[in-house]
Design an enzyme around this catalytic site. Structure first.
Site, mmCIF file in Angstrom:
data_model
loop_
_atom_site.group_PDB
_atom_site.id
_atom_site.type_symbol
_atom_site.label_atom_id
_atom_site.label_comp_id
_atom_site.label_asym_id
_atom_site.label_seq_id
_atom_site.Cartn_x
_atom_site.Cartn_y
_atom_site.Cartn_z
ATOM 1 C CD GLU A 203 -3.786 -5.714 3.483
ATOM 2 O OE1 GLU A 203 -4.819 -5.268 3.403
ATOM 3 O OE2 GLU A 203 -2.819 -5.574 2.934
ATOM 4 C CD GLU B 247 -2.826 -1.326 2.156
ATOM 5 O OE1 GLU B 247 -3.683 -2.438 2.073
ATOM 6 O OE2 GLU B 247 -3.160 -0.365 3.187
#
Length: 439
Positions: free
Chosen positions: A350, A166
């Site tokens: 995710e 991320e």
């Protein structure tokens, strides 16, 4: 669950994900101090000033956790290695840390779990933070050295590797909004961190290629952005949000450029010669991972750039206050394939929800999580049916864990964690997945 394994293409990977600092117990094994340790020790940054010194004690209990993964029927485990465990000062190898990840990987393989590694999930060694951290032009070199150190030890056994989890959180959330370590709110720091995280990503890919490590990718997070209304101002604000959240990093990696809507704000603060770094940033990838949780409703305001704010939406929300919007996952899978990656394999690396789970009569009935997984996997199936090459889905998370600035009260796990006794209790969602994944 409303699906079964056979509903997906043969070879589709089902896994669960965690990260090092959130579960391992950073006080063990000679790990060095990180900027998360000092961020958490500063009043006002983290709920109850909670930290990751013990977390889930995965450092000592990983075999128990992997036994639970194996029993659930998972194919793969997405985990991260801690830079400060491998190199406590960011530069000097720690044999104890390297030995731990050696044991960890062997334990996965013994149970038939394919290792999907991420090299950085936010725990920067404090010594490197002192030298500027992600603002420093030297960060990419430091990261390349770390990559060579850890992948020189375990790279031969990896199913896949991604450098950085991320990038938006590493760059924007941590340097512009100040919600994560190092807790800055500075546009110059943000521009440099966002660029350097991509330069570090590319450097790590090149380093691993040189080592012969196979199947390398990038993991990016996404939030579907929708305007609060159809005014030109709201549309423009939404484009800016989409630009710095969803497009900046993919544009850098796949197009060798940054969105114009983002350069309007960040270009004056980017490092000199930033355009020359795209050759490294664009190091070819073998796959791309998408982390997806929610959407955001965007409204314009009169503040300084980016001149926008988030507005509460009408949909049902998780414990995080995030709207449940599975259509966003479908839209991102379609958009990523059509505008960026083409035939490259995509993974949902995710997806999951926080829920106020409690044990009653020895069980945790998290029906909300079962429904969340169902509706999102339905959208994955839809994307696959329309030709998007989605090769796997990883649930966040295996265990209730340290949820960063929100401490230990937000529960994302398939397995309930008593943070006092460290007792693991599989939830109803765990058993539902176990049944769905039967071969």
């Amino acid at each position: 669950m409303q699906f079964k394994r056979s509903d997906f293409p043969e070879g589709f990977t089902f896994g669960a994900a965690t990260s090092a600092y959130q579960i391992e117990g950073h006080a063990h094994g000679g790990a060095g101090q990180t900027h998360w340790d000092t961020f958490a020790a500063t009043p006002g940054n983290v709920v109850r000033q909670e930290h990751g010194a013990l977390a889930c004690d995965h450092y000592n209990r990983y075999e128990e956790d992997f036994d639970l993964m194996q029993a659930a029927g998972f194919d793969a485990y997405r985990f991260s290695t801690s830079w400060a465990r491998v190199m406590p000062d960011g530069k000097t190898p720690n044999p104890e840390g390297l030995d731990f990840y050696d044991r960890l990987v062997d334990a996965m393989l013994e149970r038939g779990l394919a290792p999907y590694a991420t090299l950085y999930h936010w725990e920067l060694p404090s010594d490197l933070a002192d030298m500027g951290g992600w603002r420093s032009p030297d960060l990419a070199k430091w990261f390349g050295d770390y990559t060579a150190c850890i992948m020189g030890r375990i790279g031969d056994r990896m199913a896949t590797v991604a450098p950085i989890n991320e990038p938006w959180c590493v760059g924007w959330l941590s340097h512009f909004m100040g919600h994560h370590a190092p807790g800055l709110r500075d546009i110059r720091a943000t521009a440099r961190a966002m660029h350097h995280v991509l330069l570090a990503h590319g450097t790590a890919i090149e380093t691993m290629r040189g080592l012969g490590v196979k199947n390398l990718g990038g993991v990016f997070n996404f939030e579907w952005a929708q305007p609060v209304d159809d005014t030109p101002e709201a549309m423009a604000a939404t484009e800016r949000y989409d630009g710095y959240y969803n497009r900046f990093f993919l544009d850098g990696v796949f197009k060798g450029s940054y969105p114009k809507s983002v350069l309007e704000g960040l270009e004056p603060y980017l490092p000199t010669g930033w355009q020359d770094d795209f050759k490294t940033i664009q190091a070819p990838l073998d796959w791309v991972g998408l982390n997806y949780y929610t959407r955001k409703i965007i409204a314009p305001n009169t503040d300084a750039w980016p001149s926008l704010e988030e507005v509460e939406g009408p949909l049902p929300k998780t414990q995080m206050g995030w709207e449940v919007y599975p259509d966003g996952l479908y839209k991102f899978l379609k958009r990523t394939a059509s505008e960026y990656t083409g035939d490259l394999p995509l993974f949902v690396t995710e997806n999951g929800m926080a829920n106020p789970d409690v044990i009653q009569d020895g069980a945790v009935n998290d029906q909300e999580r079962i429904e969340f997984v169902d509706v999102h996997l339905a959208k994955v199936k839809q994307a696959i049916s329309e030709g998007v090459p989605v090769n796997g889905y990883f649930l966040w998370s295996l265990l209730d864990n340290y949820e960063w600035a929100l401490g230990y009260e937000k529960r994302f796990g398939l397995i309930h964690m008593d943070f006092d006794t460290l007792k693991r209790t599989p939830k109803a969602s765990y058993y539902a997945l176990q049944k769905a994944l039967e071969k």
